[in-house]
Design a protein around this motif. Structure first.
Motif, mmCIF file in Angstrom:
data_model
loop_
_atom_site.group_PDB
_atom_site.id
_atom_site.type_symbol
_atom_site.label_atom_id
_atom_site.label_comp_id
_atom_site.label_asym_id
_atom_site.label_seq_id
_atom_site.Cartn_x
_atom_site.Cartn_y
_atom_site.Cartn_z
ATOM 1 N N ILE A 189 0.849 -1.184 0.000
ATOM 2 C CA ILE A 189 0.000 0.000 0.000
ATOM 3 C C ILE A 189 0.888 1.239 0.000
ATOM 4 O O ILE A 189 1.850 1.327 0.776
ATOM 5 C CB ILE A 189 -0.934 -0.010 1.231
ATOM 6 N N GLY A 190 0.581 2.184 -0.877
ATOM 7 C CA GLY A 190 1.357 3.411 -0.995
ATOM 8 C C GLY A 190 1.032 4.406 0.091
ATOM 9 O O GLY A 190 0.105 4.224 0.894
ATOM 10 N N MET A 191 1.783 5.492 0.093
ATOM 11 C CA MET A 191 1.620 6.546 1.096
ATOM 12 C C MET A 191 0.215 7.145 1.074
ATOM 13 O O MET A 191 -0.326 7.532 2.111
ATOM 14 C CB MET A 191 2.652 7.644 0.846
ATOM 15 N N ASP A 192 -0.394 7.195 -0.107
ATOM 16 C CA ASP A 192 -1.722 7.788 -0.253
ATOM 17 C C ASP A 192 -2.858 6.807 0.046
ATOM 18 O O ASP A 192 -4.023 7.146 -0.073
ATOM 19 C CB ASP A 192 -1.895 8.365 -1.657
ATOM 20 N N GLY A 193 -2.514 5.568 0.417
ATOM 21 C CA GLY A 193 -3.528 4.576 0.760
ATOM 22 C C GLY A 193 -3.950 3.682 -0.385
ATOM 23 O O GLY A 193 -4.763 2.771 -0.201
ATOM 24 N N ARG A 194 -3.415 3.932 -1.586
ATOM 25 C CA ARG A 194 -3.761 3.073 -2.732
ATOM 26 C C ARG A 194 -3.069 1.729 -2.612
ATOM 27 O O ARG A 194 -1.905 1.647 -2.224
ATOM 28 C CB ARG A 194 -3.324 3.724 -4.047
ATOM 29 N N ILE A 195 -3.773 0.677 -2.975
ATOM 30 C CA ILE A 195 -3.181 -0.655 -3.015
ATOM 31 C C ILE A 195 -2.414 -0.768 -4.329
ATOM 32 O O ILE A 195 -3.005 -0.716 -5.406
ATOM 33 C CB ILE A 195 -4.257 -1.746 -2.893
ATOM 34 N N LEU A 196 -1.090 -0.897 -4.234
ATOM 35 C CA LEU A 196 -0.248 -0.982 -5.421
ATOM 36 C C LEU A 196 -0.218 -2.391 -5.994
ATOM 37 O O LEU A 196 -0.115 -2.571 -7.202
ATOM 38 C CB LEU A 196 1.178 -0.525 -5.085
ATOM 39 N N LYS A 197 -0.307 -3.386 -5.116
ATOM 40 C CA LYS A 197 -0.288 -4.785 -5.567
ATOM 41 C C LYS A 197 -0.840 -5.639 -4.444
ATOM 42 O O LYS A 197 -0.591 -5.389 -3.273
ATOM 43 C CB LYS A 197 1.154 -5.190 -5.900
ATOM 44 N N ARG A 198 -1.605 -6.660 -4.820
ATOM 45 C CA ARG A 198 -2.166 -7.611 -3.856
ATOM 46 C C ARG A 198 -2.041 -8.996 -4.444
ATOM 47 O O ARG A 198 -2.133 -9.162 -5.657
ATOM 48 C CB ARG A 198 -3.632 -7.284 -3.598
ATOM 49 N N GLY A 199 -1.813 -9.988 -3.591
ATOM 50 C CA GLY A 199 -1.731 -11.341 -4.100
ATOM 51 C C GLY A 199 -1.473 -12.383 -3.031
ATOM 52 O O GLY A 199 -1.394 -12.084 -1.838
#
Length: 115
Positions: free
Chosen positions: A86-96
């Motif tokens: 999860i990035g600094m802005d709260g976005r999920i960059l990758k999940r798995g």
């Protein structure tokens, strides 16, 4: 000889378990962390083990918000996967489901930092 049970400590909840990173998971995370520190990109980290999630937070400087959070949520194992970056802005960059595959999103940033 008689043994006496003292019971749980005040404030302790023996029925509640904490989620934690296992040793092999930490080895993978710390390997990437070490390479990013050597590249001068990251400076500090923190680990939180909570009831539903374990979080490895990555910082550029000690006294700021984390750049990235690597989360382990075992309840999502059967769905999207228990690992997430999860990035600094709260976005999920990758999940798995595979930690190494999820961390590749951060390794790409290492390649850019070295070039």
């Amino acid at each position: 000889m008689t043994f006496m049970s003292l019971g749980p400590l005040p404030g302790a909840h023996p029925t509640e378990t904490q989620v934690a990173f296992q040793r092999p998971e930490l080895a993978v995370i710390l390997s990437l962390y070490g390479r990013m520190v050597a590249a001068g990109e990251w400076r500090d980290y923190g680990i939180s083990c909570l009831r539903e999630v374990a979080i490895f937070s990555i910082f550029r400087r000690t006294a700021e918000h984390p750049l990235y959070r690597i989360e382990k949520r075992p309840k999502l194992h059967g769905r999207q996967g228990q690992y997430a970056v999860i990035g600094m802005d709260g976005r999920i960059l990758k999940r798995g489901h595979d930690l190494r595959a999820v961390l590749r999103v951060l390794e790409r940033r290492l390649i850019r930092a070295v070039e």
